[in-house]
Design an enzyme around this catalytic site. Structure first.
Site, short mmCIF file in Angstrom:
data_model
loop_
_atom_site.label_atom_id
_atom_site.label_comp_id
_atom_site.label_asym_id
_atom_site.label_seq_id
_atom_site.Cartn_x
_atom_site.Cartn_y
_atom_site.Cartn_z
N LEU A 58 -7.56 -1.60 18.21
CA LEU A 58 -8.33 -2.78 18.58
C LEU A 58 -7.81 -4.06 17.94
O LEU A 58 -8.00 -5.15 18.48
CB LEU A 58 -9.80 -2.57 18.19
CG LEU A 58 -10.48 -1.35 18.84
CD1 LEU A 58 -11.89 -1.18 18.32
CD2 LEU A 58 -10.46 -1.47 20.35
N ARG A 78 -2.83 1.41 11.10
CA ARG A 78 -3.01 1.43 12.56
C ARG A 78 -1.79 2.02 13.25
O ARG A 78 -1.92 2.79 14.20
CB ARG A 78 -3.27 0.01 13.07
CG ARG A 78 -4.69 -0.47 12.75
CD ARG A 78 -4.86 -1.95 12.98
NE ARG A 78 -4.42 -2.61 11.74
CZ ARG A 78 -4.04 -3.86 11.66
NH1 ARG A 78 -4.02 -4.63 12.72
NH2 ARG A 78 -3.68 -4.38 10.50
N GLY A 90 -8.50 3.29 21.18
CA GLY A 90 -7.23 2.59 21.12
C GLY A 90 -7.15 1.73 19.86
O GLY A 90 -8.06 1.72 19.05
N ARG A 123 -8.07 -5.92 2.76
CA ARG A 123 -8.51 -4.65 3.30
C ARG A 123 -9.18 -3.84 2.19
O ARG A 123 -8.89 -4.00 1.02
CB ARG A 123 -7.33 -3.84 3.85
CG ARG A 123 -6.57 -4.55 4.91
CD ARG A 123 -7.24 -4.38 6.25
NE ARG A 123 -6.45 -5.07 7.26
CZ ARG A 123 -6.97 -5.63 8.31
NH1 ARG A 123 -8.25 -5.59 8.51
NH2 ARG A 123 -6.22 -6.23 9.19
N ARG A 171 0.85 -1.19 0.00
CA ARG A 171 0.00 0.00 0.00
C ARG A 171 0.88 1.24 0.00
O ARG A 171 1.74 1.41 0.85
CB ARG A 171 -0.91 0.01 1.23
CG ARG A 171 -1.89 1.17 1.25
CD ARG A 171 -2.71 1.18 2.52
NE ARG A 171 -3.51 0.00 2.69
CZ ARG A 171 -4.73 -0.17 2.19
NH1 ARG A 171 -5.28 0.78 1.47
NH2 ARG A 171 -5.40 -1.28 2.40
N GLY A 199 -0.31 -3.65 9.03
CA GLY A 199 -0.94 -2.74 9.97
C GLY A 199 -0.39 -1.32 9.95
O GLY A 199 -0.44 -0.61 10.95
N GLU A 200 0.13 -0.89 8.80
CA GLU A 200 0.74 0.45 8.76
C GLU A 200 -0.27 1.56 9.06
O GLU A 200 0.07 2.53 9.73
CB GLU A 200 1.41 0.71 7.41
CG GLU A 200 2.16 2.03 7.40
CD GLU A 200 3.01 2.27 6.18
OE1 GLU A 200 3.58 3.37 6.08
OE2 GLU A 200 3.12 1.38 5.31
#
Length: 171
Positions: A52, A74, A50, A109, A31, A71-72
């Site tokens: 999750l 997040r 927060g 995603r 991404r 998870g970039e």
């Protein structure tokens, strides 16, 4: 054994818990585009609730550091609100398996652009673990869809940039 089971079995969990945000490095991500409005929404959600869903990391090059696998968004949101720790799943696997985990996380995603998706497909095909047919089945797309997606990368660079910016639609 299915490809999902193979990948799951090739990834070994090392630790599940909180790790320091400042110790996570982003080496590479399929991404490249992060929608500003979606990031704003995620950041506000992280501010109030927060993080999750844990990010996925592996050991970094230096002791005590981690390399982001998935998870970039997040991670960016956690940094934006000043969190010092983030929930993480620390895993161990070979590089092709880590690349596969990253690509499939991104493909599942929302809002992955057509060029990002094409690069993700190409990366998996280049790793040699997938055929176009097998990859199409794995991502629940047609062989034609995956083939056409990868072919986007053969367009002139100006056309690829136009698609990435949303100024052009894929053919």
């Amino acid at each position: 054994m299915s490809k999902n089971e193979e990948t799951r079995n090739a990834v070994q969990d090392v630790f599940m818990g909180s790790i320091p945000v400042g110790k996570v490095e982003v080496a590479e991500n399929v991404r490249k585009h992060f929608d500003a409005e979606a990031m704003k929404d995620l950041t506000e959600n992280v501010r109030h609730k927060g993080v999750l869903v844990p990010i996925i990391v592996t050991g970094g090059e230096k002791d005590g550091t981690y390399r982001l696998v998935a998870g970039e968004r997040r991670l960016r949101a956690a940094k934006a609100v000043g969190l010092t720790e983030i929930p993480a799943r620390v895993v161990k696997a070979d590089e092709p398996t880590l690349a596969e985990v990253q690509v499939f996380e991104n493909l599942h995603r929302a809002d992955l652009g057509p060029i990002e998706e094409a690069r993700a497909f190409k990366r998996l095909l280049d790793e040699g673990k997938h055929t176009i047919e097998g990859l199409a089945k794995r991502v629940d797309k047609s062989v034609k869809y995956v083939t056409r997606s990868v072919r986007l990368l053969e367009l002139p660079k100006s056309a690829v940039r136009g698609i990435e910016k949303g100024a052009l639609s894929p053919p």
